[in-house]
Scaffold this active site. Structure first.
Site, PDB file in Angstrom:
ATOM      1  CG  PHE A  11     -35.583  64.674 -13.669  1.00  0.00           C
ATOM      2  CD1 PHE A  11     -36.012  64.171 -14.596  1.00  0.00           C
ATOM      3  CD2 PHE A  11     -34.377  65.604 -14.915  1.00  0.00           C
ATOM      4  CE1 PHE A  11     -35.532  63.231 -14.922  1.00  0.00           C
ATOM      5  CE2 PHE A  11     -33.519  65.128 -15.544  1.00  0.00           C
ATOM      6  CZ  PHE A  11     -34.397  63.905 -15.931  1.00  0.00           C
ATOM      7  N   GLY A  36     -37.952  71.639  -6.926  1.00  0.00           N
ATOM      8  CA  GLY A  36     -37.815  70.352  -6.454  1.00  0.00           C
ATOM      9  C   GLY A  36     -39.538  70.209  -6.200  1.00  0.00           C
ATOM     10  CE1 TYR A 145     -26.622  74.304 -12.591  1.00  0.00           C
ATOM     11  CE2 TYR A 145     -25.848  74.030 -14.613  1.00  0.00           C
ATOM     12  CZ  TYR A 145     -25.620  73.338 -14.011  1.00  0.00           C
ATOM     13  OH  TYR A 145     -26.581  72.082 -14.113  1.00  0.00           O
TER      14      TYR A 145
HETATM   15  P1  NAD Z   1     -34.037  69.852 -10.576  1.00  0.00           P
HETATM   16  O1  NAD Z   1     -33.906  71.263 -10.020  1.00  0.00           O
HETATM   17  O2  NAD Z   1     -35.221  69.012 -10.684  1.00  0.00           O
HETATM   18  O3  NAD Z   1     -33.491  69.388  -8.596  1.00  0.00           O
HETATM   19  C1  NAD Z   1     -32.528  70.127  -7.691  1.00  0.00           C
HETATM   20  C2  NAD Z   1     -33.278  69.727  -6.443  1.00  0.00           C
HETATM   21  O4  NAD Z   1     -32.110  70.673  -5.826  1.00  0.00           O
HETATM   22  C3  NAD Z   1     -34.562  70.551  -6.386  1.00  0.00           C
HETATM   23  O5  NAD Z   1     -35.585  69.480  -5.777  1.00  0.00           O
HETATM   24  C4  NAD Z   1     -34.084  71.564  -5.866  1.00  0.00           C
HETATM   25  O6  NAD Z   1     -35.434  71.900  -4.849  1.00  0.00           O
HETATM   26  C5  NAD Z   1     -32.974  71.362  -4.512  1.00  0.00           C
HETATM   27  N1  NAD Z   1     -32.350  72.428  -4.158  1.00  0.00           N
HETATM   28  C6  NAD Z   1     -32.257  73.623  -4.384  1.00  0.00           C
HETATM   29  N2  NAD Z   1     -31.519  74.052  -4.311  1.00  0.00           N
HETATM   30  C7  NAD Z   1     -31.470  73.901  -2.388  1.00  0.00           C
HETATM   31  C8  NAD Z   1     -30.646  74.516  -1.573  1.00  0.00           C
HETATM   32  N3  NAD Z   1     -30.354  74.892  -1.376  1.00  0.00           N
HETATM   33  N4  NAD Z   1     -31.323  73.581  -0.464  1.00  0.00           N
HETATM   34  C9  NAD Z   1     -31.852  72.399  -0.556  1.00  0.00           C
HETATM   35  N5  NAD Z   1     -31.700  71.986  -2.036  1.00  0.00           N
HETATM   36  C10 NAD Z   1     -31.849  72.778  -2.959  1.00  0.00           C
HETATM   37  O7  NAD Z   1     -32.451  69.651 -11.095  1.00  0.00           O
HETATM   38  P2  NAD Z   1     -32.075  68.577 -11.599  1.00  0.00           P
HETATM   39  O8  NAD Z   1     -31.696  68.569 -13.253  1.00  0.00           O
HETATM   40  O9  NAD Z   1     -32.737  66.974 -10.777  1.00  0.00           O
HETATM   41  O10 NAD Z   1     -30.359  68.696 -11.203  1.00  0.00           O
HETATM   42  C11 NAD Z   1     -29.915  67.919 -10.366  1.00  0.00           C
HETATM   43  C12 NAD Z   1     -28.304  68.005  -9.897  1.00  0.00           C
HETATM   44  O11 NAD Z   1     -27.454  68.108 -11.439  1.00  0.00           O
HETATM   45  C13 NAD Z   1     -27.946  69.649 -10.343  1.00  0.00           C
HETATM   46  O12 NAD Z   1     -26.983  69.750  -9.308  1.00  0.00           O
HETATM   47  C14 NAD Z   1     -27.500  70.019 -10.896  1.00  0.00           C
HETATM   48  O13 NAD Z   1     -26.721  70.850 -11.505  1.00  0.00           O
HETATM   49  C15 NAD Z   1     -26.898  68.745 -11.920  1.00  0.00           C
HETATM   50  N6  NAD Z   1     -27.237  68.216 -13.878  1.00  0.00           N
HETATM   51  C16 NAD Z   1     -28.072  68.333 -14.272  1.00  0.00           C
HETATM   52  C17 NAD Z   1     -28.456  68.116 -15.884  1.00  0.00           C
HETATM   53  C18 NAD Z   1     -29.431  68.017 -16.212  1.00  0.00           C
HETATM   54  O14 NAD Z   1     -29.554  67.876 -17.698  1.00  0.00           O
HETATM   55  N7  NAD Z   1     -30.646  67.116 -15.569  1.00  0.00           N
HETATM   56  C19 NAD Z   1     -26.900  68.363 -15.897  1.00  0.00           C
HETATM   57  C20 NAD Z   1     -25.539  68.279 -15.296  1.00  0.00           C
HETATM   58  C21 NAD Z   1     -25.849  69.025 -14.054  1.00  0.00           C
END
Ligand code: NAD
Ligand code: UDP
Length: 312
Positions: A11, A36, A145
């Site tokens: 995302f 993703g 997490y």
């Molecule tokens: P998301 O789940 O949409 O995206 C995470 C991506 O990481 C996915 O595309 C997934 O396939 C990929 N991924 C996971 N494990 C993997 C691996 N071992 N190797 C390669 N790719 C891998 O989540 P998001 O909301 O887009 O979050 C993105 C980042 O931002 C994350 O690190 C999350 O912890 C951080 N974050 C997001 C939020 C939020 O509200 N969206 C808040 C705090 C932190």
């Protein structure tokens, strides 16, 4: 710049890739598609400046050629996702962080870790400044997490201290917007999908817990400002507008014109009671503040879910 974005098919990551490519950077998106989807980056795949590599960053990986920056966003982020993939979440926060740090170190690149407001746990300081150390249950269900991200922060700070790697850390507060998965279980996606389908809105607990919701465009703009700076972080990026889950539900009902009722379900274990960023550091060092209110940001988000869920 040539930028490696781990988690770039997710995302937030896919919006990051859009903005980087849009401003003229080359992007290598590295993702194993755990949470993703190719759909999120399909519009970028024909661009010369964009490359997708399907790989698990928990295994050591290399990217041929020069790299100016590594942004480590790979990690499940929704509670439903990380509770379903607890070990994968711990591993991408630990092994995945080391492997992406090693890439940055080998390339002499700037490194940015996407951390989270979850490092503050259930905060007893409110709002949360970066100097607050947090209140985290180290072995509860959410610890996979929270503690993975706390470990990732420690690893990132250690590479700066021990190897002089040019690292930084961004702490995101709840971010929402188009390309969230309808079934990812987060509150914004759940409420919107329930409202447009006319089924009950699921409030966990009594709905008095608060969150502060940032629109994804603001989140990405703040992240890139931090990447472009030389600040070591951590820097909170979030919108200080704070809402109870009841208030969020009412706003979603108003904006969707839905008549869904509210239904109450048990509060998940260790669910934080309040959360709001202190964004003074981002203002001072990056000149950043959010531009999109929750009311404004929900409009395109609802539009996206209508199309995605109802097909138009
Ligand atoms: P998301 O789940 O949409 O995206 C995470 C991506 O990481 C996915 O595309 C997934 O396939 C990929 N991924 C996971 N494990 C993997 C691996 N071992 N190797 C390669 N790719 C891998 O989540 P998001 O909301 O887009 O979050 C993105 C980042 O931002 C994350 O690190 C999350 O912890 C951080 N974050 C997001 C939020 C939020 O509200 N969206 C808040 C705090 C932190
Ligand atoms: N929540 C809710 N109903 C839902 C999903 C979540 O009331 O259908 C609550 C959840 O208990 C938490 C808040 O909304 O208090 C935010 O949850 P989310 O999973 O979006 O993110 P968190 O901030 O907990 O990581």
């Amino acid at each position: 710049m040539r930028v490696v974005v781990t988690g770039g098919a997710g995302f937030v990551g896919s919006h990051m890739c859009d903005v980087l490519v849009g401003r003229g950077d080359e992007v290598v998106c590295v993702d194993n598609l755990l949470t993703g989807a190719r759909r999120n980056i399909a519009h970028l795949e024909s661009a010369d400046a964009f490359e997708f590599v399907e790989t698990d960053v928990c295994e050591p990986f290399d990217v041929a050629g020069p790299v100016d920056a590594v942004m480590h966003l790979a990690s499940p982020a929704s509670p439903r996702d990380y509770l379903e993939h607890p070990i994968a979440t711990l591993r991408v926060g630990s092994d995945g962080t080391f492997n992406s740090l090693d890439l940055a170190r080998a390339k002499g690149a700037r490194y940015l870790l996407a951390s989270t407001s979850e490092v503050y746990g259930d905060p007893d300081v409110h709002p949360q400044p970066e100097t607050y150390w947090g209140n985290v249950n180290p072995n509860g269900p959410r610890s996979v997490y929270d503690e993975a991200k706390r470990f990732a922060e420690a690893a990132t700070a250690s590479y700066r201290r021990e190897f002089d790697t040019d690292t930084t850390i961004v702490r995101y507060f709840n971010t929402y917007g188009p390309r969230m998965r309808p079934e990812d279980g987060r509150v914004v996606s759940n409420f919107i999908v329930q409202a447009i389908q006319g089924v009950p809105i699921t409030i966990y607990g009594d709905g008095s817990q608060t969150r502060s919701f940032g629109y994804v465009d603001d989140t990405v703009r703040g992240t890139i400002a931090l990447l472009d700076s030389d600040h070591p972080g951590p820097v909170n990026i979030g919108n200080p507008g704070e809402f109870t889950m009841i208030e969020l539900a009412e706003l979603v009902l108003e904006l969707t014109g839905s008549t869904s009722e509210l239904t109450y379900e048990p509060l998940p274990a260790d669910d934080p009671t309040q959360r709001r960023p202190d964004i003074a550091v981002a203002g001072r060092v990056l000149g950043w503040s959010p531009a999109v209110s929750l009311r404004e940001g929900l409009v395109p988000t609802i539009e996206y879910f209508r199309e995605r869920v109802l097909g138009g």
